[in-house]
Motif scaffolding. Structure first.
Motif, PDB file in Angstrom:
ATOM      1  N   ASP A  99      17.259  82.800  26.958  1.00  0.00           N
ATOM      2  CA  ASP A  99      15.872  82.711  26.480  1.00  0.00           C
ATOM      3  C   ASP A  99      14.948  82.352  27.624  1.00  0.00           C
ATOM      4  O   ASP A  99      13.835  82.827  27.722  1.00  0.00           O
ATOM      5  N   TYR A 100      15.441  81.464  28.473  1.00  0.00           N
ATOM      6  CA  TYR A 100      14.566  80.923  29.504  1.00  0.00           C
ATOM      7  C   TYR A 100      14.928  81.408  30.903  1.00  0.00           C
ATOM      8  O   TYR A 100      14.624  80.752  31.877  1.00  0.00           O
ATOM      9  N   GLU A 132       6.833  82.066  23.709  1.00  0.00           N
ATOM     10  CA  GLU A 132       7.623  83.088  23.058  1.00  0.00           C
ATOM     11  C   GLU A 132       8.958  82.531  22.555  1.00  0.00           C
ATOM     12  O   GLU A 132       9.436  82.916  21.501  1.00  0.00           O
ATOM     13  N   ASN A 133       9.533  81.612  23.330  1.00  0.00           N
ATOM     14  CA  ASN A 133      10.893  81.187  23.006  1.00  0.00           C
ATOM     15  C   ASN A 133      10.991  79.890  22.227  1.00  0.00           C
ATOM     16  O   ASN A 133      11.981  79.638  21.570  1.00  0.00           O
ATOM     17  N   TRP A 134       9.985  79.059  22.339  1.00  0.00           N
ATOM     18  CA  TRP A 134      10.065  77.765  21.678  1.00  0.00           C
ATOM     19  C   TRP A 134       9.493  77.905  20.270  1.00  0.00           C
ATOM     20  O   TRP A 134       8.402  77.451  19.965  1.00  0.00           O
ATOM     21  N   SER A 135      10.280  78.521  19.416  1.00  0.00           N
ATOM     22  CA  SER A 135       9.781  78.883  18.093  1.00  0.00           C
ATOM     23  C   SER A 135       9.344  77.684  17.272  1.00  0.00           C
ATOM     24  O   SER A 135       8.395  77.743  16.506  1.00  0.00           O
ATOM     25  N   GLY A 153       6.982  81.182  17.954  1.00  0.00           N
ATOM     26  CA  GLY A 153       7.581  82.280  18.699  1.00  0.00           C
ATOM     27  C   GLY A 153       6.788  83.559  18.696  1.00  0.00           C
ATOM     28  O   GLY A 153       5.579  83.544  18.546  1.00  0.00           O
ATOM     29  N   PRO A 154       7.505  84.671  18.848  1.00  0.00           N
ATOM     30  CA  PRO A 154       6.803  85.950  19.010  1.00  0.00           C
ATOM     31  C   PRO A 154       6.067  86.403  17.763  1.00  0.00           C
ATOM     32  O   PRO A 154       5.196  87.257  17.854  1.00  0.00           O
ATOM     33  N   LYS A 161      13.697  88.853  21.886  1.00  0.00           N
ATOM     34  CA  LYS A 161      12.576  87.914  22.003  1.00  0.00           C
ATOM     35  C   LYS A 161      11.291  88.450  21.396  1.00  0.00           C
ATOM     36  O   LYS A 161      10.243  87.823  21.504  1.00  0.00           O
ATOM     37  N   GLY A 162      11.364  89.625  20.817  1.00  0.00           N
ATOM     38  CA  GLY A 162      10.146  90.228  20.262  1.00  0.00           C
ATOM     39  C   GLY A 162       9.927  89.776  18.828  1.00  0.00           C
ATOM     40  O   GLY A 162      10.788  89.150  18.209  1.00  0.00           O
ATOM     41  N   ASP A 163       8.750  90.126  18.328  1.00  0.00           N
ATOM     42  CA  ASP A 163       8.362  89.794  16.973  1.00  0.00           C
ATOM     43  C   ASP A 163       9.414  90.270  15.970  1.00  0.00           C
ATOM     44  O   ASP A 163       9.977  89.505  15.187  1.00  0.00           O
ATOM     45  N   LYS A 210      13.382  89.113  16.987  1.00  0.00           N
ATOM     46  CA  LYS A 210      13.674  87.707  16.790  1.00  0.00           C
ATOM     47  C   LYS A 210      13.575  87.342  15.313  1.00  0.00           C
ATOM     48  O   LYS A 210      14.361  86.543  14.808  1.00  0.00           O
ATOM     49  N   GLU A 230      16.619  85.697  13.371  1.00  0.00           N
ATOM     50  CA  GLU A 230      16.539  84.389  12.721  1.00  0.00           C
ATOM     51  C   GLU A 230      16.999  84.463  11.266  1.00  0.00           C
ATOM     52  O   GLU A 230      17.691  83.573  10.770  1.00  0.00           O
TER      53      GLU A 230
END
Lengths: 300, 401, 235, 371
Positions: free
Chosen positions: A270-271, B213-216, B221-222, D173-175, D178, D182
């Protein structure tokens, strides 16, 4: 331990990929002090040209070796032609302009080239023909290092050795260094500075094109947008190593590749980019001109 | 006018471009169906197109060269028309008054769409003026300006979402947080110069975006944050048109305020310190200017404006996600500053209006608009590298008695 | 050998040379003196083709060179040692000298010339593998002159060779200028603020003010000219 | 002077706005919004083509209730801030219904503007569950099922049919990706039958994915569940095969695209992807693809059939309601079934299409085969 080696190898292969693109950045920066944002696009155009040529040849039934050779040559020729033309159109008229103007021109050129390829070809992803086959003898370690990794790695090493030789010992290399250090004086000793700058763009673009071919073959696909991220990463690597320095670009690329690989492996992908950029900030804090960059001497 | 030699060069250049564009323009392959498409018509078009463009450029050069030779003696006094026009106080008042009236009635004359894109353009005017403090005045090349914009936008979105804070309450908070972010970035990078600074700021911009973007858990997040409240007017909820109108006037007020502040800054001690720092750091330190403080002030003030605009951005679109804060956005804001003319307020305003409105009006060209946008950026830089409105250096004249 | 006829040149909107005419005969040492910003260096840069000549003519051996590129001009035999030396700081002394011979291909002759400049400036021979940037000011000046000599110029343009150097070194440099002129029959065009020194070794001199030649004559006459004495010699 | 300037300015403003006001309402204005330039254009352009094909056909047959359908195409580059401008522009031009937007983010930003103007919006591709489930956008409908439904199908398939107990969930990582990932993670954990051994995002456009592949291997996962689009999917699966990692690959609708098979080639063999129920044998679908080939000379791209169906559904609703009023249209959408390439569909109150469901496909011999 196996896991560490695996990550180390993927880091190396990623680093080798960045290095092929970063070399062009660093050469152009060294000689005219310009961040050539369009360099990523040259890489993309190189990949696209080799894709087109390779596909045409494979449809016409050429053998693999001929396809690889011809598409590689075509990619280098056309990418160099683009690099040469771009310099003439977008940068040469701006040599005496304020420092930011060529940068904006480069950004404009990058947007233009992306959309040009999008319109001339397609916005879709295209399958890139597999130009590097799996070598038999690699099979036992294929789960760690693939054939394309090895080819990319060797290419980078050879390219760097040849480039270092050219820059250090040949006439054109010396002229390049002289032009980079003092353009006016280079003119006064009779160096045709325009030709030297063109030559730099041509060599840098050809390297990017070879990179484009290898990388596209490695990941198996291309589209018009692949130059953007690769370009930014390679640029980061070049700065990390000290922009303007050829060994620096290679060293920076490997450090960046390894950092990303280990960050993914031991922390989280992720990072991975956050790690990459943080590393850059950290290194520049302690070495403000990058790892192998020459400190800017200030005349007081 | 066109000699035979020019024409011959033109033909050669167009042949070069035909060669250059050959693989990409002429050949199209389908690797699976194994079809090769040869589009020879494109080669012809490229050839003719290049030739015509070449003739136009030659013609322009010819005209430039054959103008009455520039009055070399008094070129120092040669100032752009706009500056000459503004120099006269009565004309200036008339002009500003006129512009204000036009601005005031603008939304009533045009459609909501026009007002809406004008709001966007005005936001970029202010963003450009903010970045101008950092790049134009203090000479610090910042490629990650959008990070502060994002800080402002997310401040409002999150505070509104979690605590229901309103637009006017968050506005100063957003600006403040962005300014703090500016200082935080400023500290480590103070030692860096030129392009190293540029890449670090670029990295910083990317870091902020990637974290968002990553720290939901923090930023959703996105998928972003939706249903952000539009600014209320004295506690009333406004209809969409009403709120666009309201936003428009807020932005006009903001722009005037920003112009006022930036203008005052330019003539202040701090402003002069920035300009001095831009020209020669060492001389500056020798003159007793605190380099650190001055640079930090530039970073934080620039960031402050970006933060304010971020809050307005969130309120305007009512939805934000990290995709709005990419490097390209920073590049566009930087282009505004450079295209308009570094350090010039009028220039930045015109730059923003052109760069933001242009892609909107180029919509007619649909898929060609980004192509045109890129080409225009390059062309502008080639033909006017100092920007549309070059800064006028303050000149003092020696009066002979 | 070299003729400038009504040359105009400048930077951007500023015209640094308004009207410069001068001529240099083969084998002479000619000096151009003038105050700071009078247009001395611009004159040299215009001859070398670095600054574009806007109008007028520059003739070298009866050929017009004002439109030629700087490398062509070097090819024709005009070489310049610019103000502030401009050593390539990250090239070694030897590489700097190699750059001077950039346009030549005769290896044996280059070797000979290198030995010659090492004999002129023995200190350079000692430092041949050191980076140019690490030399002292005087050594850099020697290197810069040697580098220009490596091109075997017919006309050597020297821009303020004495600038920022110790008096002893200045003396040495001027000796060598004379030596070069005599030994190789190299014509020398010397631009100086140190008018006294320059006029002492020169055959003729020109005075430039605000981009225009205001005075010319044999060096001896200029040395005794009252105006020159007042303005440039500090007498 | 001042007056002149002002008049000139006013005249100019009027000139800009006149064409907007001047066009009369004797056509049905059909808006298409989405990414038509930039890096996501390949998801937006097929929608434009779909609308062009259907509308040309409808107009050739005399339009709808005597009215011609006029196409208004606007680009939003999939960016929320541009989408609001796009939406305001379409509304200013008096659009009646809108096909779009493509990305969920842009759709969310644009919807309030359409809602205010009472314009029906139907997306062929925006799958964010909130769009329909939150109830905030009564003017929205879609011809694609939301992410959670899709994740549920995939998870059930992985657990019940394939019987995996260790799954790595990876996204782009996109809308969209992700969101899907999730949901997948949540359903997997809720089921109690399987362990999520890895949950990570990859950077789209990265030059190499071998590190993440090594990590998947290290995690001991039996299968990778990927949320995202086909370019990343084909890169990951290619890299997995290159590294001799033989775990199954399960993915979403963004991957169930023929381009995935084209790009990934033989590596794609055996991969699973969920997608709308198989309609390729539906004569309407075959016909739509044929029409695309005839008009544009190529195979249609992503979301083409969803867009084609959405166009049909909206035009059908206008026809049946004989109006473009939002309430009437919604009613028609909910009551009137329509035959489309993706099946015989109608819509529920929230705007989700009924009759659009997911099944899982597997790549067999270079084709997606419904399981």
């Amino acid at each position: 331990m196996d896991y560490f080696i695996e990550l180390f190898c993927s880091g190396l292969s990623r680093g080798a990929i960045y290095a092929l693109i970063a070399l062009g950045y660093t050469m152009v920066y060294g000689i005219i002090g310009l961040i050539n944002f369009a360099h990523g696009e040259i890489y993309m155009i190189g990949a696209f040209t080799s894709f087109i040529v390779a596909t045409v040849l494979s449809i016409l039934g050429f053998p693999l070796l001929a396809i690889v050779a011809l598409s590689g040559v075509a990619a280098a020729v056309w990418a160099s032609a683009y690099g040469y033309t771009i310099e003439k159109i977008a940068y040469k008229p701006l040599r005496h302009a304020p420092r930011l103007s060529p940068l904006i021109s480069a950004i404009g050129m990058s947007i233009f080239l992306q959309n040009y390829v999008l319109l001339a070809q397609t916005s879709d992803f295209l399958p890139f023909p597999e130009l590097i086959p799996d070598f038999e003898f690699m099979e036992p370690i294929a789960h760690i290092v693939g054939s394309s990794d090895i080819v990319i790695f060797i290419t980078t090493a050879v390219v760097m050795a040849v480039l270092t030789y050219v820059i250090k010992f040949t006439r054109i290399g010396k002229a390049m260094r002289a032009t980079a250090q003092d353009r006016t004086m280079a003119m006064l000793v009779g160096i045709n500075v325009n030709n030297i700058i063109s030559a730099t763009f041509i060599i840098g673009s050809a390297l990017a094109a070879i990179g484009g071919l290898l990388i596209a073959s490695h990941i198996g696909q291309i589209n018009f947008y692949i130059g953007f991220l690769a370009g930014i990463k390679a640029f980061t690597a070049a700065v990390l190593g000290g922009i303007g320095s050829i060994p620096g670009a290679v060293l920076g690329s490997f450090i960046l590749g390894l950092t990303e690989s280990f960050a993914t492996g031991y922390v989280s992908s992720d990072y991975e980019d956050v790690f990459a950029f943080s590393l850059l900030v950290l290194i520049l804090l302690f070495k403000p001109s990058g790892l192998l960059g020459k400190a800017e001497t200030q005349k007081v | 006018m066109f000699s035979l030699k020019t024409l011959r060069t033109g033909v050669l250049i167009s042949l070069w471009f035909v060669f250059l564009t050959f693989p990409l323009m002429v050949i199209k392959v389908d690797p699976l169906e194994r079809i090769i498409q040869w589009r020879w018509k494109n080669a012809l078009l490229v050839g003719i197109g290049t030739f015509l463009i070449y003739l136009v450029v030659q013609y322009l050069n010819y005209r430039k060269e054959h103008q009455p030779p520039a009055k070399v003696e008094d070129t120092k006094d040669q100032v752009s028309f706009i500056h000459k026009f503004i120099a006269d106080p009565i004309q200036r008042k008339l002009l500003f008054g006129g512009l204000l009236v036009i601005a005031a009635i603008f939304p009533f004359v045009v459609s909501t769409y026009q007002t809406n894109i004008m709001i966007t353009a005005l936001m970029y005017v202010v963003l450009g003026l903010g970045l101008n403090i950092v790049v134009g005045m203090a000479g610090l090349l910042d490629l990650g300006f959008v990070a502060f914009y994002a800080v402002g936008a997310y401040s409002y979105a999150l505070l509104n979402h979690h605590f229901g804070l309103g637009f006017w309450e968050v506005l100063p908070i957003g600006g403040g947080l962005a300014a703090i972010a500016g200082i935080l970035l400023g500290f480590p990078v103070l030692r860096l110069r030129g392009d190293y600074l540029a890449i670090v700021t670029l990295g910083f911009g990317e870091i902020i975006r990637l974290v968002l973007e990553n720290w939901s858990e923090f930023s959703k997040g996105p998928s972003g944050i939706s249903n952000i409240s539009r600014p209320g007017f004295l506690g009333m909820e406004l209809s969409l048109e009403g709120s666009i109108l309201y936003m428009y006037y807020i932005m006009i007020a903001f722009m005037i305020f920003t112009i006022f502040v930036v203008n005052r800054l330019q003539d202040s001690r701090l402003g002069r310190a920035w300009i001095a720092l831009r020209e020669d750091e060492i001389a500056c330190q020798a003159m007793g200017i605190d380099k650190q403080k001055t640079k930090l002030a530039a970073f934080s003030l620039g960031a402050f404006w970006a933060g304010l605009m971020g809050v307005i951005f969130a309120a305007k679109t009512t939805f934000i996600n990290p995709a709005s804060f990419t490097f390209l956005e920073s590049a566009i804001i930087l282009s505004i500053v450079v295209l308009g003319g570094m350090g010039s307020i009028v220039g930045v305003i015109i730059g923003a209006l052109v760069l933001i409105l242009l892609p909107e009006y180029l919509r007619a060209l649909s898929e060609y608009r980004m192509l045109a946008f890129g080409a225009i950026l390059v062309a502008m830089m080639i033909f006017r590298p100092q920007g549309m409105i070059a800064t006028v250096r303050r000149t003092y004249r020696f009066q002979k008695k | 050998m070299l003729n400038l006829e009504n040359v105009q040149a400048g930077y951007g909107n500023i015209l640094a040379l308004k009207n410069v005419s001068l001529n240099i005969q083969e084998g002479e040492i000619i000096t151009l003196i003038g105050a700071n910003g009078a247009g001395k260096s611009t004159t040299l840069m215009t001859i070398s083709g670095v600054v574009t000549c806007r109008s007028g003519k520059i003739l070298f051996q009866d050929k017009e060179i004002q439109k030629k590129s700087s490398d062509d001009i070097v090819k024709m035999g005009i070489c310049q040692v610019p103000e502030g030396r401009h050593i390539f700081p990250q090239l070694t002394v030897k590489e700097n000298l190699d750059m001077g011979a950039f346009l030549r291909n005769d290896k044996a002759e280059i070797k000979k010339d290198m030995d010659y400049v090492f004999s002129l400036f023995p200190i350079l021979a000692e430092r041949r593998n050191q980076d140019g940037g690490t030399l002292s000011g005087g050594e850099q000046q020697m290197l810069a002159m040697s580098r220009a000599l490596m091109a075997r110029p017919q006309l050597l343009l020297l821009d303020e060779p004495s600038m920022g150097l110790a008096p002893l070194v200045i003396k040495q440099i001027f000796e060598i200028i004379k030596q070069i002129n005599k030994e190789n029959n190299t014509t020398i065009f010397l631009v100086e603020q140190n008018a006294n020194q320059a006029l002492h070794i020169a055959d003729r001199g020109y005075v430039i003010e605000n981009g225009e030649i205001t005075l010319t004559g044999p060096a001896k006459d200029l040395l005794s000219n009252q105006e020159v004495q007042k303005a440039y010699l500090g007498i | 002077m001042k007056k002149k300037l002002f008049l000139a300015a006013a005249a100019m403003c009027l000139a800009i706005s006149v064409p907007v006001a001047g066009s009369a309402a004797d056509t049905i204005k059909f808006g298409v919004a989405g990414a038509h330039s930039g890096d996501l254009a390949s998801y937006g352009l097929p929608t434009v083509n779909a609308a062009k094909i259907v509308i040309e056909k409808v107009n050739a047959n005399g339009g709808i209730n005597g009215k011609m359908v006029e196409l208004l195409v606007e680009d939003d580059v999939c960016k929320p801030e541009v989408a609001t401008n796009t939406a305001t522009k379409l509304v200013s031009e008096g659009v009646n219904v809108v096909l779009g937007h493509i990305c969920s983010g842009a759709t969310k930003a644009a919807l309030p503007i359409y809602k205010n103007a009472g314009v029906l919006v139907m997306s062929p591709s925006a799958t964010n569950p909130d769009l329909t489930q939150s109830g905030e956008y009564p003017n929205f409908a879609r011809t694609i099922a939301p992410d959670d439904a899709q994740a549920k199908v995939d998870v059930e398939f992985a657990l019940n049919t394939l019987g995996y107990t260790k799954i790595a969930v990876v996204h782009d990582k996109g809308d969209y990706g992700k969101g899907f990932a999730e949901f997948a993670k949540k359903f997997l954990e809720d089921s109690g039958k399987a362990e999520v051994v890895l949950f990570e995002g990859v950077t789209p456009g990265a030059v190499d994915y071998s590190a993440i592949v090594q990590k998947i291997k290290q995690s001991g996962a039996e299968a990778v569940m990927f949320g995202g689009y086909h370019p990343e999917a084909s890169k990951i699966i290619g890299m997995m095969r290159k590294k001799r990692l033989k775990v199954d690959f399960i993915s979403d609708d963004g991957v169930k695209d023929n381009t995935f098979i084209k790009v990934a080639g033989k590596d794609s063999e055996g991969a699973y992807a969920s997608g709308p129920k198989d309609t390729t044998k539906n004569p309407l679908s075959i016909q739509a693809v044929e029409e695309h080939k005839k008009m544009f000379g190529t195979d249609p791209g992503a979301f083409f059939e969803n867009a084609y169906s959405a166009t049909l559904a909206m035009l059908n609703a206008i026809d049946k309601a004989d109006s473009t009023d939002l309430d009437a249209l919604k009613k028609a959408l909910q009551t009137e079934k329509v035959d489309t390439p993706i099946g015989n569909i109608y819509f529920d109150e929230k705007g989700d299409a009924i009759g659009v469901g997911f099944s899982v496909y597997q790549v067999k011999n270079g084709e997606f085969v419904e399981l």
